[in-house]
Scaffold this motif. Structure first.
Motif, mmCIF file in Angstrom:
data_model
loop_
_atom_site.group_PDB
_atom_site.id
_atom_site.type_symbol
_atom_site.label_atom_id
_atom_site.label_comp_id
_atom_site.label_asym_id
_atom_site.label_seq_id
_atom_site.Cartn_x
_atom_site.Cartn_y
_atom_site.Cartn_z
ATOM 1 N N TYR A 1 11.115 8.398 -2.003
ATOM 2 C CA TYR A 1 11.279 6.756 -2.523
ATOM 3 C C TYR A 1 12.194 6.131 -1.549
ATOM 4 O O TYR A 1 11.878 4.819 -1.538
ATOM 5 C CB TYR A 1 11.804 6.572 -3.949
ATOM 6 N N PRO A 2 13.214 6.494 -1.092
ATOM 7 C CA PRO A 2 14.192 5.482 0.022
ATOM 8 C C PRO A 2 13.470 4.445 0.706
ATOM 9 O O PRO A 2 13.866 3.368 0.794
ATOM 10 C CB PRO A 2 15.265 6.638 0.663
ATOM 11 N N PRO A 3 12.711 4.937 1.591
ATOM 12 C CA PRO A 3 12.006 4.020 2.671
ATOM 13 C C PRO A 3 11.286 2.837 2.029
ATOM 14 O O PRO A 3 11.274 1.750 2.766
ATOM 15 C CB PRO A 3 10.830 5.029 3.441
ATOM 16 N N ILE A 4 10.875 2.882 0.847
ATOM 17 C CA ILE A 4 10.091 1.737 0.425
ATOM 18 C C ILE A 4 11.083 0.906 -0.511
ATOM 19 O O ILE A 4 10.546 -0.271 -0.806
ATOM 20 C CB ILE A 4 8.964 2.325 -0.497
ATOM 21 N N LEU B 1 0.842 -1.258 -0.129
ATOM 22 C CA LEU B 1 0.006 -0.127 -0.011
ATOM 23 C C LEU B 1 0.858 1.232 -0.036
ATOM 24 O O LEU B 1 0.517 2.149 -0.714
ATOM 25 C CB LEU B 1 -0.986 0.070 1.105
ATOM 26 N N GLN B 2 2.044 1.213 0.884
ATOM 27 C CA GLN B 2 2.856 2.382 0.890
ATOM 28 C C GLN B 2 3.480 2.560 -0.613
ATOM 29 O O GLN B 2 3.382 3.636 -1.111
ATOM 30 C CB GLN B 2 3.959 2.155 2.142
ATOM 31 N N GLU B 3 3.771 1.475 -0.955
ATOM 32 C CA GLU B 3 4.506 1.489 -2.480
ATOM 33 C C GLU B 3 3.569 1.854 -3.520
ATOM 34 O O GLU B 3 3.900 3.092 -4.181
ATOM 35 C CB GLU B 3 5.137 0.087 -2.910
ATOM 36 N N PHE C 1 18.495 2.535 -1.841
ATOM 37 C CA PHE C 1 18.067 3.579 -2.756
ATOM 38 C C PHE C 1 19.389 4.668 -2.446
ATOM 39 O O PHE C 1 19.585 5.115 -1.732
ATOM 40 C CB PHE C 1 16.880 4.366 -2.390
ATOM 41 N N GLY C 2 20.116 4.661 -3.527
ATOM 42 C CA GLY C 2 21.468 5.144 -3.521
ATOM 43 C C GLY C 2 21.461 6.882 -3.603
ATOM 44 O O GLY C 2 20.182 7.218 -3.700
#
Length: 240
Positions: free
Chosen positions: A48-51, A22-24, A55-56
């Protein structure tokens, strides 16, 4: 562990998975089509990084890039994802897509893991327009490779020995594919399941690779056959 505890753990895992999805979906729906002119790139880098699994830094994601199963996707530093790219790691918790730092995926590139499989792309590799990379087997592409437009890299194959049974109902091969560092695949190359293309090799445009290619080889044709070694090929050029 008793049956009640097992059931609770299973239900908790399903609930966590649904929340993650759902978060994505929420984030990617809100941000995927945000134009660069309205700070789309900056918002994607920020939110975006948390999902993602990784994530660089300084990742450039254009509008209309689709992600599925971001918890199974790793993206290194300075990766460029052009419009129309699709990364799909859904379907199995063991699926994995990993894109090395400095790599570029051109417009329309499609990467998909199917079942308990991985696609790993090394650093500073270029994947050309509308190339498809997918399979039930693991696929590994090395560093500093050049993959031209409209290539197909397929880490599975259909078994069709039983003529009394529909091909779709028979098993598939899951051998996987390895393309080692510093390889160049020309326009429209197809690589079938179970193949290794060794380091430094060049595959001519339109070739279909059905057998392993030794290091530093030049291979052309359908099926692809080795016609020279790079250190003896002089000034040969192969169009990409």
């Amino acid at each position: 562990m008793n049956s009640v505890t097992k059931k609770w753990n299973w239900e908790n895992s399903i609930a966590t998975s649904k929340l993650t999805r759902l978060q994505e979906v929420t984030l990617t729906t809100l941000l995927a089509n945000m134009p660069k002119i309205f700070f789309g790139t900056s918002f994607r880098r920020l939110l975006y990084p948390p999902i993602f699994s990784q994530f660089g830094r300084a990742i450039d994601i254009e509008p209309d890039v689709k992600f599925y199963g971001t918890a199974n996707i790793e993206i290194g530093d300075r990766v460029k994802l052009n419009s129309g790219v699709r990364l799909n790691a859904l379907g199995d918790k063991n699926n994995r897509i990993s894109i090395g730092s400095g790599t570029t995926l051109e417009r329309g590139v499609d990467l998909g893991t199917l079942e308990n499989s991985s696609i790993v792309i090394g650093e500073n590799t270029y994947i050309g327009l509308y190339t498809c990379i997918t399979g039930y087997g693991n696929i590994k592409i090395g560093k500093k490779c050049l993959i031209a437009a409209h290539c197909g890299i397929y880490g599975n194959g259909h078994i069709f020995a039983d003529s009394q049974l529909a091909i779709a109902d028979q098993e598939v091969t899951k051998k996987g594919i390895t393309i080692e560092d510093d390889c160049w695949l020309g326009h429209g190359v197809t690589v079938i399941d179970g193949i290794t293309i060794a380091r430094g090799s060049v595959i001519g445009a339109g070739a279909v690779v059905t057998r392993n290619i030794p290091p530093y080889s030049i291979a052309v044709g359908v099926p692809a056959r080795v016609i020279a070694q790079r250190h003896t090929a002089g000034n040969n050029r192969e169009q990409g």
